[in-house]
Design a protein around this motif. Sequence first.
Motif, PDB file in Angstrom:
ATOM      1  N   ARG A   1       0.820  -1.210   0.000  1.00  0.00           N
ATOM      2  CA  ARG A   1       0.000   0.000   0.000  1.00  0.00           C
ATOM      3  C   ARG A   1       0.856   1.264   0.000  1.00  0.00           C
ATOM      4  O   ARG A   1       0.614   2.223   0.730  1.00  0.00           O
ATOM      5  CB  ARG A   1      -0.976   0.006   1.182  1.00  0.00           C
ATOM      6  N   ILE A   2       1.868   1.276  -0.851  1.00  0.00           N
ATOM      7  CA  ILE A   2       2.785   2.413  -0.903  1.00  0.00           C
ATOM      8  C   ILE A   2       2.114   3.599  -1.596  1.00  0.00           C
ATOM      9  O   ILE A   2       1.450   3.441  -2.632  1.00  0.00           O
ATOM     10  CB  ILE A   2       4.107   2.025  -1.606  1.00  0.00           C
ATOM     11  N   THR A   3       2.263   4.769  -1.007  1.00  0.00           N
ATOM     12  CA  THR A   3       1.577   5.965  -1.507  1.00  0.00           C
ATOM     13  C   THR A   3       2.535   7.145  -1.462  1.00  0.00           C
ATOM     14  O   THR A   3       3.324   7.289  -0.520  1.00  0.00           O
ATOM     15  CB  THR A   3       0.335   6.283  -0.643  1.00  0.00           C
ATOM     16  N   LYS A   4       2.452   8.002  -2.488  1.00  0.00           N
ATOM     17  CA  LYS A   4       3.208   9.254  -2.495  1.00  0.00           C
ATOM     18  C   LYS A   4       2.280  10.378  -2.932  1.00  0.00           C
ATOM     19  O   LYS A   4       1.662  10.302  -4.010  1.00  0.00           O
ATOM     20  CB  LYS A   4       4.404   9.170  -3.447  1.00  0.00           C
ATOM     21  N   VAL A   5       2.167  11.412  -2.076  1.00  0.00           N
ATOM     22  CA  VAL A   5       1.279  12.533  -2.350  1.00  0.00           C
ATOM     23  C   VAL A   5       2.102  13.803  -2.516  1.00  0.00           C
ATOM     24  O   VAL A   5       2.963  14.111  -1.682  1.00  0.00           O
ATOM     25  CB  VAL A   5       0.257  12.709  -1.209  1.00  0.00           C
ATOM     26  N   TYR A   6       1.851  14.549  -3.594  1.00  0.00           N
ATOM     27  CA  TYR A   6       2.461  15.852  -3.812  1.00  0.00           C
ATOM     28  C   TYR A   6       1.344  16.900  -3.848  1.00  0.00           C
ATOM     29  O   TYR A   6       0.426  16.802  -4.683  1.00  0.00           O
ATOM     30  CB  TYR A   6       3.218  15.901  -5.142  1.00  0.00           C
ATOM     31  N   ASP A   7       1.426  17.902  -2.977  1.00  0.00           N
ATOM     32  CA  ASP A   7       0.438  18.992  -2.957  1.00  0.00           C
ATOM     33  C   ASP A   7      -0.992  18.463  -2.943  1.00  0.00           C
ATOM     34  O   ASP A   7      -1.871  18.968  -3.666  1.00  0.00           O
ATOM     35  CB  ASP A   7       0.644  19.918  -4.167  1.00  0.00           C
ATOM     36  N   GLY A   8      -1.213  17.425  -2.159  1.00  0.00           N
ATOM     37  CA  GLY A   8      -2.553  16.881  -2.008  1.00  0.00           C
ATOM     38  C   GLY A   8      -2.995  15.930  -3.098  1.00  0.00           C
ATOM     39  O   GLY A   8      -4.098  15.372  -3.035  1.00  0.00           O
ATOM     40  N   VAL A   9      -2.139  15.720  -4.102  1.00  0.00           N
ATOM     41  CA  VAL A   9      -2.492  14.845  -5.224  1.00  0.00           C
ATOM     42  C   VAL A   9      -1.617  13.595  -5.181  1.00  0.00           C
ATOM     43  O   VAL A   9      -0.380  13.703  -5.166  1.00  0.00           O
ATOM     44  CB  VAL A   9      -2.302  15.570  -6.575  1.00  0.00           C
TER      45      VAL A   9
ATOM     46  N   GLY B   1       4.121   2.086 -18.035  1.00  0.00           N
ATOM     47  CA  GLY B   1       3.042   3.066 -18.031  1.00  0.00           C
ATOM     48  C   GLY B   1       3.452   4.283 -18.833  1.00  0.00           C
ATOM     49  O   GLY B   1       4.615   4.440 -19.206  1.00  0.00           O
ATOM     50  N   THR B   2       2.503   5.150 -19.086  1.00  0.00           N
ATOM     51  CA  THR B   2       2.783   6.371 -19.826  1.00  0.00           C
ATOM     52  C   THR B   2       3.419   7.401 -18.891  1.00  0.00           C
ATOM     53  O   THR B   2       3.511   7.203 -17.678  1.00  0.00           O
ATOM     54  CB  THR B   2       1.486   6.935 -20.423  1.00  0.00           C
ATOM     55  N   SER B   3       3.838   8.527 -19.470  1.00  0.00           N
ATOM     56  CA  SER B   3       4.420   9.599 -18.668  1.00  0.00           C
ATOM     57  C   SER B   3       3.398  10.088 -17.645  1.00  0.00           C
ATOM     58  O   SER B   3       2.222  10.303 -17.968  1.00  0.00           O
ATOM     59  CB  SER B   3       4.830  10.755 -19.590  1.00  0.00           C
ATOM     60  N   GLY B   4       3.844  10.234 -16.379  1.00  0.00           N
ATOM     61  CA  GLY B   4       2.960  10.702 -15.335  1.00  0.00           C
ATOM     62  C   GLY B   4       2.133   9.624 -14.669  1.00  0.00           C
ATOM     63  O   GLY B   4       1.286   9.925 -13.810  1.00  0.00           O
ATOM     64  N   SER B   5       2.391   8.360 -15.006  1.00  0.00           N
ATOM     65  CA  SER B   5       1.595   7.265 -14.435  1.00  0.00           C
ATOM     66  C   SER B   5       2.028   6.897 -13.021  1.00  0.00           C
ATOM     67  O   SER B   5       1.321   6.171 -12.320  1.00  0.00           O
ATOM     68  CB  SER B   5       1.685   6.022 -15.331  1.00  0.00           C
ATOM     69  N   GLY B   6       3.212   7.359 -12.594  1.00  0.00           N
ATOM     70  CA  GLY B   6       3.703   7.073 -11.253  1.00  0.00           C
ATOM     71  C   GLY B   6       4.751   5.981 -11.203  1.00  0.00           C
ATOM     72  O   GLY B   6       5.250   5.640 -10.116  1.00  0.00           O
ATOM     73  N   LYS B   7       5.146   5.464 -12.355  1.00  0.00           N
ATOM     74  CA  LYS B   7       6.051   4.306 -12.365  1.00  0.00           C
ATOM     75  C   LYS B   7       7.434   4.652 -11.807  1.00  0.00           C
ATOM     76  O   LYS B   7       8.005   3.878 -11.020  1.00  0.00           O
ATOM     77  CB  LYS B   7       6.150   3.724 -13.773  1.00  0.00           C
ATOM     78  N   THR B   8       8.005   5.786 -12.190  1.00  0.00           N
ATOM     79  CA  THR B   8       9.332   6.153 -11.684  1.00  0.00           C
ATOM     80  C   THR B   8       9.273   6.530 -10.218  1.00  0.00           C
ATOM     81  O   THR B   8      10.174   6.182  -9.430  1.00  0.00           O
ATOM     82  CB  THR B   8       9.918   7.310 -12.515  1.00  0.00           C
ATOM     83  N   THR B   9       8.217   7.211  -9.799  1.00  0.00           N
ATOM     84  CA  THR B   9       8.065   7.534  -8.381  1.00  0.00           C
ATOM     85  C   THR B   9       7.984   6.261  -7.545  1.00  0.00           C
ATOM     86  O   THR B   9       8.599   6.159  -6.473  1.00  0.00           O
ATOM     87  CB  THR B   9       6.807   8.391  -8.166  1.00  0.00           C
ATOM     88  N   LEU B  10       7.247   5.272  -8.040  1.00  0.00           N
ATOM     89  CA  LEU B  10       7.157   3.988  -7.344  1.00  0.00           C
ATOM     90  C   LEU B  10       8.539   3.358  -7.206  1.00  0.00           C
ATOM     91  O   LEU B  10       8.920   2.903  -6.114  1.00  0.00           O
ATOM     92  CB  LEU B  10       6.216   3.050  -8.112  1.00  0.00           C
ATOM     93  N   LEU B  11       9.307   3.351  -8.285  1.00  0.00           N
ATOM     94  CA  LEU B  11      10.644   2.765  -8.244  1.00  0.00           C
ATOM     95  C   LEU B  11      11.538   3.488  -7.249  1.00  0.00           C
ATOM     96  O   LEU B  11      12.249   2.865  -6.460  1.00  0.00           O
ATOM     97  CB  LEU B  11      11.265   2.799  -9.642  1.00  0.00           C
ATOM     98  N   ARG B  12      11.486   4.809  -7.264  1.00  0.00           N
ATOM     99  CA  ARG B  12      12.369   5.605  -6.406  1.00  0.00           C
ATOM    100  C   ARG B  12      11.997   5.514  -4.928  1.00  0.00           C
ATOM    101  O   ARG B  12      12.832   5.779  -4.070  1.00  0.00           O
ATOM    102  CB  ARG B  12      12.362   7.071  -6.873  1.00  0.00           C
ATOM    103  N   MET B  13      10.763   5.125  -4.626  1.00  0.00           N
ATOM    104  CA  MET B  13      10.403   4.919  -3.220  1.00  0.00           C
ATOM    105  C   MET B  13      11.000   3.627  -2.669  1.00  0.00           C
ATOM    106  O   MET B  13      11.155   3.489  -1.446  1.00  0.00           O
ATOM    107  CB  MET B  13       8.885   4.922  -3.050  1.00  0.00           C
ATOM    108  N   ILE B  14      11.358   2.700  -3.547  1.00  0.00           N
ATOM    109  CA  ILE B  14      11.920   1.432  -3.078  1.00  0.00           C
ATOM    110  C   ILE B  14      13.279   1.658  -2.427  1.00  0.00           C
ATOM    111  O   ILE B  14      13.595   1.067  -1.385  1.00  0.00           O
ATOM    112  CB  ILE B  14      12.003   0.421  -4.241  1.00  0.00           C
ATOM    113  N   ASN B  15      14.125   2.516  -3.043  1.00  0.00           N
ATOM    114  CA  ASN B  15      15.428   2.792  -2.423  1.00  0.00           C
ATOM    115  C   ASN B  15      15.449   4.139  -1.693  1.00  0.00           C
ATOM    116  O   ASN B  15      16.510   4.641  -1.324  1.00  0.00           O
ATOM    117  CB  ASN B  15      16.552   2.716  -3.457  1.00  0.00           C
TER     118      ASN B  15
END
Length: 311
Positions: A6-14, A34-48
């Motif tokens: 249930r990993i989540t990342k919120v920027y400015d309420g979004v 995923g396409t640009s803005g889908s959250g795929k890179t953010t998901l990866l970067r939360m792992i490390n």
Amino acid sequence: MIEIDRITKVYDGVPAVDAVTMTAESGTITVIVGTSGSGKTTLLRMINRLEEPTSGEVRINGESTLATKPHLLRRRIGYAIQGHGLFPHHTVARNIGAVPRLLNWPKDRIQARVDELLTLFSMNPAEFRDRFPAELSGGQQQRVGVARALASRPDLLLMDEPFGALDPIIRARAQDDLRRIQRALGSTIMLVTHDMEEAIRLGDRVAVMDGGHLVQYGTPAEIVANPATPFVADMIGDVERPLRLLSLVPVSEVVENGEAPGSALPAEGNLRDALSACLWTGRTAVPVERDGAIVGRVTLDAIRSRAELRA
């Protein structure tokens, strides 16, 4: 095993990533697409923990990543990015040995690991270890970047669009290199791409992201045969779907006794490659080899028949 809970990342309420849960088994390649803005890179970067999660947890082999200081965590996790990120004034050997030096490996062990990885990537150590990045081709630089990420035998290798800057021919070779080396080393890899073709070619499992949500997670065959949403179906493409299905069938499944002219295909290749070989050369069959010996042939009729069965 990598458990994302249930990993989540919120920027400015979004939410950029919204309550994603998935498990990647050890010794496999998981591709996040995923396409640009889908959250795929953010998901990866939360792992490390290059990005800190707003909520949720990542566990590596049962241990929460939050239990380790970020800089120590990253020494256990390899990270390879598009454009390789090599240190331009360091030799190939020094680039590959960067993390082992931080971990205080002895010099002889570092040198042995550098030579081992260069050999795995089909780069003669005597020829390449003392070169600088500017003296390498783009494909060679990318190989060194991946070798550097693998040097310390990390628990996990994260890759963010690692082949995006390469031309199509070199990119296909780099993908084949990665698959071969992953099998040889038993590495656990999570890779981000926007290219569904790459996801299907490389992934043991594929995670499709859309608008911060994980919309489908399964094997390439499951993704292609049964897209869960219209978005996934659009990413696969109606025209490309039969070819993508053929790419999931190994040549060994339809090889038959007999001879055929021309260059042979490896038995571990796929029917899409076999179809391309037939159409490119105008042949109705191509020979198949295993361990350097011809074991039979695959015919155009057999390829077409299999395509009709899977359509």
